[in-house]
Design a protein around this motif. Structure first.
Motif, PDB file in Angstrom:
ATOM      1  N   THR A 250       0.831  -1.355  -0.022  1.00 39.15           N
ATOM      2  CA  THR A 250       0.064  -0.041  -0.106  1.00 39.15           C
ATOM      3  C   THR A 250       0.864   1.332  -0.004  1.00 39.15           C
ATOM      4  O   THR A 250       1.943   1.349   0.460  1.00 39.15           O
ATOM      5  N   GLY A 251       0.412   2.300  -0.714  1.00 36.10           N
ATOM      6  CA  GLY A 251       0.989   3.669  -0.487  1.00 36.10           C
ATOM      7  C   GLY A 251       0.717   4.583   0.734  1.00 36.10           C
ATOM      8  O   GLY A 251      -0.295   3.718   1.454  1.00 36.10           O
ATOM      9  N   GLN A 252       1.130   5.756   0.845  1.00 37.37           N
ATOM     10  CA  GLN A 252       0.916   6.410   1.953  1.00 37.37           C
ATOM     11  C   GLN A 252      -0.204   7.539   1.453  1.00 37.37           C
ATOM     12  O   GLN A 252       0.338   8.642   0.965  1.00 37.37           O
ATOM     13  N   ASP A 253      -1.455   7.289   1.971  1.00 37.69           N
ATOM     14  CA  ASP A 253      -2.465   8.205   1.475  1.00 37.69           C
ATOM     15  C   ASP A 253      -2.567   9.267   2.661  1.00 37.69           C
ATOM     16  O   ASP A 253      -3.425   9.264   3.156  1.00 37.69           O
ATOM     17  N   THR A 254      -1.556   9.921   2.765  1.00 42.17           N
ATOM     18  CA  THR A 254      -1.490  10.841   3.802  1.00 42.17           C
ATOM     19  C   THR A 254      -2.501  12.219   3.479  1.00 42.17           C
ATOM     20  O   THR A 254      -2.759  13.169   4.614  1.00 42.17           O
ATOM     21  N   GLY A 255      -2.942  12.342   2.323  1.00 47.78           N
ATOM     22  CA  GLY A 255      -3.741  13.400   2.242  1.00 47.78           C
ATOM     23  C   GLY A 255      -5.131  13.294   2.637  1.00 47.78           C
ATOM     24  O   GLY A 255      -5.930  14.354   2.714  1.00 47.78           O
ATOM     25  N   GLY A 256      -5.586  12.143   2.572  1.00 43.94           N
ATOM     26  CA  GLY A 256      -6.981  11.821   2.815  1.00 43.94           C
ATOM     27  C   GLY A 256      -7.172  12.031   4.135  1.00 43.94           C
ATOM     28  O   GLY A 256      -6.379  12.477   5.254  1.00 43.94           O
ATOM     29  N   GLY A 343     -11.169   8.309  13.699  1.00 43.80           N
ATOM     30  CA  GLY A 343     -11.360   9.032  12.675  1.00 43.80           C
ATOM     31  C   GLY A 343     -12.462   8.895  11.825  1.00 43.80           C
ATOM     32  O   GLY A 343     -13.350   8.011  12.249  1.00 43.80           O
ATOM     33  N   GLU A 344     -12.322   8.817  10.470  1.00 40.24           N
ATOM     34  CA  GLU A 344     -13.415   8.232   9.618  1.00 40.24           C
ATOM     35  C   GLU A 344     -13.349   6.652   9.423  1.00 40.24           C
ATOM     36  O   GLU A 344     -12.342   6.126  10.005  1.00 40.24           O
ATOM     37  N   ALA A 345     -14.400   6.215   9.106  1.00 40.97           N
ATOM     38  CA  ALA A 345     -14.574   4.591   8.910  1.00 40.97           C
ATOM     39  C   ALA A 345     -13.306   4.344   7.948  1.00 40.97           C
ATOM     40  O   ALA A 345     -13.242   4.964   6.824  1.00 40.97           O
ATOM     41  N   PRO A 346     -12.570   3.224   8.341  1.00 49.62           N
ATOM     42  CA  PRO A 346     -11.177   2.795   7.359  1.00 49.62           C
ATOM     43  C   PRO A 346     -11.702   2.222   6.146  1.00 49.62           C
ATOM     44  O   PRO A 346     -13.000   1.838   6.040  1.00 49.62           O
ATOM     45  N   ALA A 347     -10.724   2.467   5.342  1.00 46.24           N
ATOM     46  CA  ALA A 347     -11.285   1.676   3.827  1.00 46.24           C
ATOM     47  C   ALA A 347     -11.474   0.271   4.254  1.00 46.24           C
ATOM     48  O   ALA A 347     -12.239  -0.388   3.252  1.00 46.24           O
ATOM     49  N   LYS A 348     -10.816  -0.462   5.202  1.00 46.27           N
ATOM     50  CA  LYS A 348     -11.179  -1.917   5.071  1.00 46.27           C
ATOM     51  C   LYS A 348     -11.543  -2.165   6.863  1.00 46.27           C
ATOM     52  O   LYS A 348     -10.671  -2.403   7.402  1.00 46.27           O
ATOM     53  N   PRO A 349     -12.854  -1.747   6.953  1.00 46.83           N
ATOM     54  CA  PRO A 349     -13.236  -2.185   8.471  1.00 46.83           C
ATOM     55  C   PRO A 349     -13.198  -3.358   8.687  1.00 46.83           C
ATOM     56  O   PRO A 349     -13.709  -4.314   7.985  1.00 46.83           O
TER      57      PRO A 349
END
Length: 675
Positions: A250-256, A343-349
Motif C-alpha cells: 500500500t502507498g501512503q495516502d497521507t492527504g485523505g 477518525g473516519e471509517a477505515p477503507a477496510k473495516p
C-alpha cells in the motif's frame, strides 16, 4: 516508501515465531536468530511466553526489504488464544500460513485458512521444518490441496528432506513442468489467459504467467506454496521474494481523512493504556484530539494523543505522526477500546466476528478474601486487552465467572494475575456455555400510572425470533420523537443488558426486540421552578421497568437452550473403528459415514463441545495410540434431555417482577409517595 502489513499464522508448534526470527535476520534487523526454546526471540517478550515456549500475545516488528516496509505481526498458534488472531485479521494486507512438513495440515491450520479465504486476505503457504525427520514434500502438497485449497502451486523443489542439509531450489522459466502447472492453475480463473493459451500453441510467455500469478494471489484466487526451514534458513530468501512480489503493498495516502483501526490495547508501567493502531489513510499527530468510534453509534468518546511510537526496522521509535499504511502505538487515549475506529471509517473495516466465541466458562476465586475487589479490577484490565474474556459478576453469590477458549488460557490468566497483580486465584471446574433463542413471539406492556406499574414510564416490547447467528436487533414501532432520545436510549441499552441472562440463565441471542409502546411524564415543577421528581419521568424509570416487561415478553415467547457443537475429524487404524462407535454414541456424537483407504479410516462428524475433552482422553486407548483427532467449533444445536440452568447474577426472572413490585409499593407507601 510502500508498506505491507503481514500476518504470520499457524497451528501451534509449526514454527511461526522461528520463521519471524529468520525473516528479521535475513533483513538485517537482528544479528543472531533467537530461539523459542531458549526464550530469546524478539516477538515473545512476555515472561510467560518465554517460559512456555508459545506465543500468547500478538506482537509487531518491522523490517525493510526491496524498498517495502514490512510490518510483521506474529500471532498465537494455540487455539486458546484465537482472540488475538481475531483482532489482527482486520488490519492485514497479506498473510503467510505456516505448515509443518512433518505434521502437515493440522486442525488450527484449517480454521485459519478458511477464515483467510473468507476474508479474502492474500495468503502464501510456507511449509516449514524440511530439515526434521519425517519431513515430506509430495505428501504435504497433496494434504494442502485436499484440506486447505486446491488452488495451490509449489514454487520450488526440496531435496535432502529430513536432514540438516535440506535445501530448496526455486522453479524458473527453464522448468517446463512449472510453467505447465502455472498455466493450468491460472487459466482456471482468467478467461483472457485461457484464450491466449488456446490461440498460441507455444504457450503463454513466462513473464505473463508471473504477472498473472501475482494478480491472482492478490485476489486470493491462488496460494503459492514455499518449502524451507526456519531453523536453517533454507527457502527463506525465496519466501521473502514471494512476499514482496506477490502480496499487495500500500502507498501512503497521507492527504485523505484520518482513518485507523485499534487492534490491540495494552497497559504501560504506570497503568496507562497504549493502543496499537493501523492507519488506512490520512495521519494522526501528537497532541491531536481524536474521536473514537466503536461498532455501534458514535458514543462521544474521544482522547488527546500524548505520544506516538512507530514500528520501524526492528524498533519502535518516537514520532510526531502516524501516517497511512503504518502501524504504531498511541498513548493518552484513556477511553480507547479494541476494535475502535479512529477518525473516519477505515477503507477496510474489520469484520464483526471471524471466529466462534468462547464456549467454556469457569468461576475464579481469590485465595485471600481481601483480594476480591482487586481481582475484579485486574480482570477488567485483562478484558480490555482481550474482550472475549467475558467477565460476569454475581453480586448475590459474590462470584466472578470468566468465558474461555480452553484450559491453557485459564492457566495463563492464573499466572498473569499472580505475576502482574500479585493475586493468587483458583478456578472451579470448567463448564460449557450455552445460549438461548426465542422459540416464538411474545409481547408485554406496562402503562404509566396504571396498576401494578409503579414507574413513571410506559414500555411495550415484542420479542421475535431471528435467523441463526444474526445476533440481537432493536427496533422501534413508535415515533422517535414520541419521547426524549435519552429515554429511548435507556430502553435500548437495558434491553441489550437484560438479554445477557434469559429464562434459563443463558444469553439470549438471534432475536428482534421491538419497542411497541412508549410514554412518559414531561419534566414538571412546583411553584418557584422547583423540580418535582415524583411527577417527572427519568431514565431510571425506564431502566427499572424495561427488564420486567422484556422478561414477561420472553416468558410468553419461550426460549430453547442450545449447546455448542464441535466438528471433528479422526484418523485411526481401520480395525479400531468398531470399538470407537459405542463411545461416540455415549458422548452424543453424530458421526458421518467413515472413509477407509487401506489400513487407515477417516471419520468426520459432530460432538458436543462439553464432551470433546473426554473424546481426546479416550482416543489413544481406543486406537492403540495411533488415532489423531482434529476439532473446532461448528454451530449450536438444541439441547437434548434436561435443560442446563446457568446460575443467575440476579433474582429469578420468573419471580423478579412480583418481588420488585411488592418491594416498590412497600417503599412508596412508607414514604407517602413514588419510590
Amino acid at each position: 516508501m510502500h508498506t505491507l502489513n503481514l500476518g504470520i499464522l499457524a497451528h501451534v508448534d509449526a514454527g511461526k515465531t522461528s520463521l519471524t526470527e529468520r525473516l528479521l535476520h535475513a533483513a538485517g534487523v537482528i544479528d543472531t536468530v533467537g530461539s523459542v526454546d531458549d526464550g530469546s526471540t524478539q516477538t515473545d517478550s512476555l515472561a510467560l511466553e518465554r517460559q512456555r515456549g508459545i506465543t500468547i500475545k500478538s506482537a509487531v516488528v518491522s523490517f525493510v526489504v526491496d524498498g517495502v516496509a514490512v510490518n510483521l505481526i506474529d500471532t498465537p498458534g494455540h487455539p486458546d488464544f484465537i482472540a488475538e488472531v481475531e483482532r489482527v485479521l482486520g488490519v492485514l494486507d497479506g498473510a503467510v500460513l505456516v505448515v509443518s512438513a512433518v505434521e502437515g495440515v493440522q486442525a488450527q491450520t484449517r480454521v485459519l485458512m478458511r477464515t483467510l479465504r473468507r476474508l479474502r486476505i492474500p495468503t502464501l503457504v510456507f511449509v516449514n521444518k524440511t530439515d526434521r525427520g519425517g519431513a515430506r514434500y509430495e505428501g504435504v502438497l497433496a494434504d494442502i490441496a485436499e484440506r486447505l485449497s486446491r488452488d495451490v502451486v509449489a514454487m520450488g523443489s526440496a531435496e535432502a528432506l529430513g536432514t540438516r542439509e535440506a535445501r530448496t531450489e526455486p522453479f524458473t522459466a527453464a522448468d517446463p513442468a512449472f510453467a505447465t502447472a502455472l498455466t493450468d492453475l491460472l487459466t482456471g480463473h482468467d478467461d483472457d489467459l485461457l484464450a491466449a493459451y488456446v490461440d498460441d500453441a507455444t504457450g503463454i510467455p513466462y513473464d505473463r504467467l508471473r504477472a498473472g500469478l501475482a494478480e491472482q494471489t492478490r485476489q486470493t484466487l491462488v496460494h503459492p506454496v514455499y518449502f524451507g526451514s526456519a531453523a536453517t534458513g533454507a527457502g527463506v530468501p525465496e519466501l521473502i521474494a514471494g512476499i514482496t512480489e506477490l502480496l499487495p503493498v500500500t502507498g501512503q495516502d497521507t492527504g485523505g481523512p484520518a482513518a485507523g483501526t485499534v487492534f490491540k490495547v495494552e497497559r504501560g508501567p504506570a497503568g496507562e493504556k497504549i493502543a496499537y493502531v493501523r492507519m488506512f489513510s490520512g495521519a494522526v499527530r501528537t497532541r491531536e484530539r481524536v474521536r473514537l468510534r466503536g461498532d455501534g453509534e458514535d458514543d462521544g468518546r474521544e482522547g488527546k494523543i500524548s505520544g506516538i511510537t512507530v514500528f520501524d526496522r526492528g524498533t519502535d521509535d518516537r514520532a510526531s505522526a502516524l501516517t497511512a499504511g503504518r502501524i504504531g502505538r498511541l498513548r493518552g487515549l484513556g477511553a480507547v477500546r479494541i476494535g475502535d475506529r479512529i477518525g473516519e471509517a477505515p477503507a477496510k473495516p474489520p469484520a464483526r466476528a471471524h471466529f466462534a466465541p468462547p464456549t467454556l466458562e469457569t468461576v475464579v476465586t481469590p485465595l485471600r478474601r481481601e483480594d476480591r475487589g482487586a481481582l475484579h479490577t485486574a480482570l477488567g484490565h485483562l478484558a480490555e486487552q482481550d474482550p472475549l474474556i467475558g467477565v460476569r459478576r454475581d453480586d448475590i453469590r459474590q462470584e466472578i465467572s470468566l468465558s474461555l477458549y480452553g484450559e491453557v488460557q485459564k492457566e495463563v490468566i492464573q499466572a498473569t494475575l499472580a505475576d502482574e497483580y500479585g493475586i493468587e486465584v483458583t478456578f472451579r471446574e470448567t463448564t460449557t456455555i450455552c445460549l438461548e433463542r426465542p422459540a416464538g413471539t411474545g409481547a408485554a406492556v406496562e402503562v404509566i400510572d396504571r396498576e401494578p406499574n409503579p414507574f413513571l414510564a410506559t414500555v411495550g416490547l415484542r420479542v421475535d425470533p431471528a435467523p441463526a447467528d444474526s445476533g440481537v436487533e432493536f427496533r422501534r414501532e413508535v415515533e422517535l420523537g414520541s419521547m426524549p432520545f435519552s429515554l429511548m436510549r435507556a430502553v435500548e441499552d437495558t434491553v441489550l443488558e437484560t438479554l445477557g441472562q434469559g429464562i434459563h440463565g443463558w444469553q439470549v441471542t438471534d432475536c428482534t426486540v421491538t419497542l411497541t409502546h412508549s410514554g412518559y411524564w414531561p419534566r414538571q415543577s412546583h411553584s418557584h421552578a422547583v423540580f418535582d421528581k415524583s411527577m417527572s419521568s427519568t431514565a431510571g424509570d425506564f431502566r427499572n421497568l424495561t427488564p420486567l416487561v422484556l422478561m414477561d415478553a420472553l416468558k410468553q415467547a419461550g426460549t430453547t437452550v442450545y449447546e455448542p457443537m464441535h466438528r471433528f475429524r479422526i484418523e485411526l487404524p481401520a480395525d479400531t473403528f468398531g470399538p470407537l462407535v459405542p463411545v461416540l454414541a455415549r458422548l452424543r456424537a453424530v458421526p458421518r459415514t467413515p472413509l477407509t483407504r487401506g489400513r487407515v479410516c477417516t471419520l468426520e462428524g459432530e460432538v458436543p463441545a462439553a464432551r470433546i475433552h473426554e473424546l481426546q482422553q479416550l482416543l489413544p486407548e481406543l486406537t492403540r495410540g495411533e488415532g489423531v483427532l482434529e476439532s473446532d467449533f461448528a454451530h449450536y444445536r438444541p439441547v437434548e434431555g434436561p435443560v442446563p440452568q446457568r446460575p443467575r447474577t440476579d433474582h429469578d426472572p420468573l419471580h423478579r417482577k412480583e418481588y420488585l413490585l411488592r418491594t416498590l409499593r412497600r417503599v412508596a407507601g412508607g414514604e407517602g409517595g413514588r419510590a
